[in-house]
Write a protein that holds these residues in place. Structure first.
Motif, short mmCIF file in Angstrom:
data_model
loop_
_atom_site.label_atom_id
_atom_site.label_comp_id
_atom_site.label_asym_id
_atom_site.label_seq_id
_atom_site.Cartn_x
_atom_site.Cartn_y
_atom_site.Cartn_z
N ILE A 344 1.00 -1.25 0.00
CA ILE A 344 0.09 -0.01 0.20
C ILE A 344 0.87 1.18 0.05
N GLN A 345 0.18 2.46 -0.39
CA GLN A 345 1.24 3.65 -0.54
C GLN A 345 0.66 4.58 0.67
N ARG A 346 1.66 5.04 1.38
CA ARG A 346 1.52 5.94 2.42
C ARG A 346 2.28 7.16 2.48
N GLU A 347 1.95 8.31 2.97
CA GLU A 347 2.82 9.41 2.63
C GLU A 347 4.06 9.23 3.26
N GLU A 348 4.28 8.58 4.45
CA GLU A 348 5.73 8.54 5.13
C GLU A 348 6.50 7.81 4.46
N ASP A 349 6.33 7.02 3.26
CA ASP A 349 6.92 6.29 2.65
C ASP A 349 8.32 7.01 2.11
N TYR A 410 0.88 -1.25 8.87
CA TYR A 410 -0.37 -0.91 8.16
C TYR A 410 -0.39 -1.76 6.79
N GLU A 411 0.30 -2.65 6.60
CA GLU A 411 0.36 -3.55 5.27
C GLU A 411 -0.79 -4.61 5.51
N VAL A 412 -1.48 -4.91 4.65
CA VAL A 412 -2.54 -5.83 4.65
C VAL A 412 -1.94 -7.16 4.47
N ALA A 413 -0.96 -7.73 3.56
CA ALA A 413 -0.65 -9.03 3.23
C ALA A 413 0.26 -9.30 4.49
N SER A 414 -0.01 -10.67 4.54
CA SER A 414 0.63 -11.49 5.78
C SER A 414 2.14 -11.37 5.59
N ALA A 415 2.91 -11.87 6.64
CA ALA A 415 4.18 -11.66 6.63
C ALA A 415 4.87 -12.79 5.50
N PRO A 416 4.31 -13.88 5.64
CA PRO A 416 5.01 -15.07 4.50
C PRO A 416 4.54 -14.40 3.08
N ILE A 417 3.46 -13.75 2.87
CA ILE A 417 3.34 -13.29 1.31
C ILE A 417 4.24 -12.27 1.21
N ARG A 418 4.25 -11.40 2.11
CA ARG A 418 5.35 -10.04 1.93
C ARG A 418 7.06 -10.72 1.59
N ARG A 419 7.24 -11.77 2.45
CA ARG A 419 8.63 -12.32 2.27
C ARG A 419 8.67 -12.72 0.87
N ALA A 420 7.72 -13.57 0.53
CA ALA A 420 7.72 -14.25 -0.95
C ALA A 420 7.81 -13.02 -1.82
N GLN A 421 6.94 -11.92 -1.84
CA GLN A 421 7.04 -10.78 -2.67
C GLN A 421 8.57 -10.16 -2.50
N MET A 422 9.13 -9.97 -1.38
CA MET A 422 10.56 -9.39 -1.57
C MET A 422 11.42 -10.40 -2.13
N LEU A 423 11.34 -11.42 -1.86
CA LEU A 423 12.25 -12.41 -2.54
C LEU A 423 12.32 -12.47 -3.92
N ALA A 424 11.05 -11.92 -4.51
CA ALA A 424 11.09 -12.03 -5.93
C ALA A 424 11.49 -10.67 -6.72
N VAL A 425 11.73 -9.85 -5.79
CA VAL A 425 12.24 -8.58 -6.44
C VAL A 425 13.56 -8.28 -5.82
N ASN A 426 14.02 -8.67 -4.76
CA ASN A 426 15.58 -8.57 -4.20
C ASN A 426 16.54 -9.77 -4.45
N PRO A 427 17.43 -9.57 -5.38
CA PRO A 427 18.11 -10.73 -5.90
C PRO A 427 19.24 -11.32 -4.84
N ALA A 428 19.45 -12.49 -4.88
CA ALA A 428 20.71 -12.89 -4.25
C ALA A 428 21.89 -12.90 -4.89
N TYR A 429 21.88 -12.67 -6.04
CA TYR A 429 23.30 -12.58 -6.99
C TYR A 429 23.00 -11.39 -7.87
N ILE A 430 24.17 -10.26 -7.63
CA ILE A 430 24.03 -8.93 -8.42
C ILE A 430 25.15 -9.08 -9.04
N LEU A 431 25.44 -8.66 -10.39
CA LEU A 431 26.81 -8.77 -11.18
C LEU A 431 27.73 -7.64 -10.78
N ARG A 432 28.72 -8.13 -9.87
CA ARG A 432 29.77 -7.02 -9.39
C ARG A 432 30.84 -7.27 -10.25
#
Ligand code: AMP
Ligand code: MG
Length: 488
Positions: A344-349, A410-432
């Motif tokens: 969700i979007q909040r002003e303090e973000d 303030y988030e609606v999604a459960s912690a496991p769902i948030r975790r899965a969403q974060m793991l889908a956009v935060n790479p374990a590998y980055i080209l260093r």
């Protein structure tokens, strides 16, 4: 699924007037051999990856033969390099072999980079070295894996031919770059500054028809196209900032009209968050430092606007250009919200994110390792210490992590769902850079396995692979000493 010789060419750029390009065949590389072949991109073109003969790839994409239907040409363009207009640019070492139309009707440019001299080579030898070709191949797959718009490559061909770079002899290579677009901001600048306004209009019509057909019926198609380019470019650079990518040579001839990361050189992904990082040894002023990129893209867009003046009213162009800061800020917010697992979007973000970026700067945090670890944050001591150890002074994490924990309520999604969403956009590998350096070092010894391993990891950078755990760890000490130049 078809074989290489059955690709359907339909070359639209070569139908444009002769002064848009020079017709020229690639100069064959000496003793070409296949190093890399990209099955994903083969699939995009409609090729059957299992049926493609490596010898045929080395033959055609080492410059020795022409595929039926190809009509090779070097494009003319110009551009602003480090802020100065250069009228003498163009494809000096790359050749557009032609356009392939796949079974879905998509049109893909095949561009051979390192194809030999053209009318636009100036003092150059027309070649690309193995080192820079490996770097481009790796980063284009890495970008794609991160979901950031980019050109890609179908093949990498090596050779025994040697050329001089930075005082040393180096082996040449050729990369078959595949993208829907090889039109740069500099294409428009060429016709504007040489006062060929009829040709400028022809180019704009070509681009609207090919890339933005949805605007053909608009009252002002060129303006609608420009607005779209502004949007896409702002979104692109927001992703670069969000993942710590420094392009390093953001000249207007390296800006793709469709908002893809394009023409890779001495790029870096930040190991530690340093806004002032300059990734090109020759960029003495830091014009293209990491933190400068959003402003530079705005400047580059103003160069494009200038070149469009004969076609669009000045006031309208300025109005669109003035929207850029807001579009950029919104796009950046979106990227970081995703990385933080905020649905969700909040002003303090905005404040939450700017505080985090200040923390990254002060504590020289490795942002990509931090976001990956943040996916495991659950308020427990162990999850907090996993994050804190990425700071120079771990105790400094607390105020921000408290703010974040509060925001998560303030988030609606459960912690496991948030975790899965974060793991889908935060790479374990980055080209260093150190990883690319290792791949280049091994390749120079004739061992291409590191290149292949990295490609495999970077295409799916969110998937953990236990054999490659070391790449998720802190980079080695020597990574800080890597020096990159325009020949990288
Ligand atoms: P780049 O630095 O790759 O963006 O290239 C800037 C300009 O220099 C373009 O016009 C290139 O075609 C040209 N160029 C770069 N390297 C070579 C080379 N080895 N030979 C000829 N032209 C080159
Ligand atoms: Mg370039």
């Amino acid at each position: 699924m078809i074989q290489l010789e059955s690709l359907t060419f339909d070359n639209s750029y070569s139908q444009l007037p002769d002064h848009f390009f020079q017709r020229i065949n690639p100069t064959p590389l000496a003793n070409p051999f296949l190093i890399g072949f990209n099955p994903d991109v083969a699939g995009v073109l409609g090729l059957d990856p299992c049926k493609v003969d490596p010898k045929a790839l080395a033959h055609y994409f080492g410059g020795a033969g022409q595929l039926p239907g190809a009509e090779p040409l070097a494009m003319k363009y110009t551009g602003h390099q480090f802020g100065v207009y250069n009228p003498d640019l163009g494809d000096g070492r790359g050749v557009l072999l032609g356009e392939v139309v796949n079974s879905q009707g998509e049109r893909w440019d095949l561009h051979l980079k390192g194809a030999g001299k053209t009318a636009f080579s100036r003092f150059g030898d027309g070649r690309a070295v193995l080192r820079s070709s490996i770097r481009e191949y790796l980063v284009s797959e890495a970008m794609h894996g991160l979901g950031i718009p980019t050109t890609r490559a179908l093949s990498l061909v090596g050779s025994e031919e040697m050329v001089m770079r930075d005082g040393m002899m180096e082996p040449c290579a050729a990369l078959l770059r595949v993208s829907q677009c090889h039109i740069r901001f500099g294409h428009f600048e060429y016709f504007y500054y040489s006062r060929q306004h009829e040709s400028l209009k022809q180019l704009a019509d070509y681009c609207v028809a090919r890339y933005f057909p949805q605007y053909e019926r608009e009252e002002q198609p060129y303006l609608a196209m420009f607005e779209e380019v502004v949007n896409r470019s702002a979104n692109l650079v927001a992703h670069w900032q969000g993942y710590g990518f420094v392009h390093a040579v953001l000249n207007t001839d390296n800006m793709s009209l469709i908002g893809e990361s394009f023409d890779y050189g001495p790029y870096s992904f930040l190991d530690r968050y340093k806004p002032n990082l300059i990734s090109n040894h020759n960029d003495h002023q830091g014009r293209y430092a990491f933190s400068q990129q959003p402003a530079i893209i705005h400047w580059n867009l103003s160069c494009l606007a200038q070149a469009l003046l004969p076609l669009i009213e000045k006031e309208s162009l300025i109005k669109v250009l003035d929207q850029y800061p807001e579009i950029y800020t919104g796009a950046e917010l979106m990227v970081f919200r995703k990385r933080l697992g905020l649905q969700i979007q909040r002003e303090e973000d905005s404040l939450l994110i700017s505080t985090l970026l200040s923390l990254f700067t002060q504590q020289e945090v490795d942002m990509n390792r931090f976001f990956r670890a943040l996916a495991s944050f659950d308020g427990s001591e162990s999850s907090i210490s996993g994050l804190a150890e990425l700071l120079l002074y771990p105790e400094q994490l607390k105020p921000w992590i408290d703010q974040y924990a509060e925001r998560l309520t303030y988030e609606v999604a459960s912690a496991p769902i948030r975790r899965a969403q974060m793991l889908a956009v935060n790479p374990a590998y980055i080209l260093r850079n150190y990883m690319a350096e290792e791949a280049i070092r091994d390749a120079t010894d004739g061992d291409f396995s590191t290149v292949h391993d990295l490609l495999m990891l970077l295409r799916k950078p969110m998937e953990l692979r236990p054999d490659f755990a070391r790449y998720t760890e802190e980079p080695p000490e020597w990574a800080g000493g890597i020096c990159l130049t325009c020949s990288s």
